[in-house]
Design an enzyme around this catalytic site. Sequence first.
Site, PDB file in Angstrom:
ATOM      1  CB  CYS A 184      -9.060 -18.797  12.830  1.00 39.89           C
ATOM      2  SG  CYS A 184     -10.212 -18.426  11.473  1.00 39.89           S
ATOM      3  CE  LYS A 215      -8.762 -16.088  16.564  1.00 41.43           C
ATOM      4  NZ  LYS A 215      -9.883 -16.346  15.633  1.00 41.43           N
ATOM      5  CD  GLU A 255     -11.047 -21.653  14.702  1.00 42.22           C
ATOM      6  OE1 GLU A 255     -11.379 -20.642  15.349  1.00 42.22           O
ATOM      7  OE2 GLU A 255     -10.933 -21.658  13.453  1.00 42.22           O
TER       8      GLU A 255
END
Length: 507
Positions: A384, A330, A273
């Site tokens: 994440c 995301k 990420e």
Amino acid sequence: MPDIDAHVARLAARPRVRVILLLLAGAIAALGQAPFLIWAATLVGLLTAFLFWRHSPTPRAAALQGWLFGLGYFTLTMSWLVNPFFVEPERHGWMAPFALLGMAGGLALLWALGWGVARWLAGDIRFGWLFWPAGLAGGELLRGMLFTGFPWGGPGLVWIDTPMAQIASWVGVSGLSFLTAIWVALLAAVLIGRNLKGAAGVMALSLALGLGTVLSPSSLPEDTPHTLRLIQPNAPQHQKWDPDFAESFVHRQLELTAAPPESARPNLIIWPETSVPYLMRHATRLFPLIAEAADGPPVLMGIQRAEELRYFNSLVQVNTDGIAHPVYDKHHLVPFGEYVPLGDAMTRIGIRAFAAQYGQGYSAGPGPVVLDMGVLGKVLPLICYEAVFPRDIRNAPERPDWILQATNDAWFGDFSGPQQHLVQARFRAIEFGLPVIRVANTGISAAIDVRGQVRSYLPLGQAGFLDARLPAVGGETLYARVGDWPLSLLLASAAFMAVLSRRRFSH
């Protein structure tokens, strides 16, 4: 046998002692979480809490006990939360204790609600003690949903390195927490010596939990012939965006990408990420260098990108021609960490300081996507902490062949946070019968099979690369098909029947 129940009753009648013991019991129960993984400590802590709950005279008193226990539990479990505030300690360090206690106290409120409602429902109903496990499970389900959810550190996670972890393929982590609480309540019935049938119950449930050994397949399908290279640059968070260090971490990732293979040539290379410290539109000269270093396979990498004033935490794919295109944004963002709740809505009254549409924080992507990676099959990418939400995986448009978690666990420190994050990724593999590939900036990067076992990994705090064979996909699990609905319906039905029973006896 000493009269344990009478002894607990005497302690429960002393307010200060009760507060201290409940806080301590919560902290002891938290020792079942990574990195300690002392599951027996969790049982001891929960047992203590249940014995006190039995002596709560009112629902309000039970709720207070649940909150105190939860405060001790979540303060230790979530202790890693102070780390982001010490990235710039001179500016944010003073906020760390308030953030930790605020988060712990807030999460504990849901346990307080569950325990208070459980005490009210139990009343004088026979087997009313069973409502305590239901209250705990109900609080856990709410934790996973309210305010976008935060199901971190549930009691069911303590079983990860035991055969009982495999039960999650049927009931999920929330169901495993429920079964754990029932086991504790039955054990209490034996210890207080007032319910001999409890011994049979303990044995029956122990056998049921032991079915995890049977559920765990003795052999797994052979791994696929495909190899993934996981890049772990180990960029400390306080240096990751510093201009004096940022470029060196990019070069480190290029060198790791170009390193000779350990065995088979990788089919795909994955960076973690936000592995590039600038926006995608400013990285056009970097992409050909990445393609050159990869020398054949495509590269998936985390990067930030912008569309006008909106910013996204994204994954992009760099192909052999050095051209990159975004493949995933995301969608499950961290409240107050990546965006301010209702920030866009505030623009209607002229407040733009918190609006993602004006560049204040990230904007959410449209939702889960499944990428077709050719010979590698179909992959569900997660960024994440999206990996802590089973419902995000169930909401995918189709069943993938594997899950990819790209994360920057430097935010979580170098002790409990990254290890707890890894445990949750392992449980997603068990729950869904899907291998999980985890690529983390500072670790722990790992290849996880459908039993939740770590096949290979890069240790925490170490720079390097891992050429990992992609584990094979398993069969679709019961939990993958039904999720937490059976547990939710069971708890709702029990509450409904208890209300009817109370009303009947009141008349």
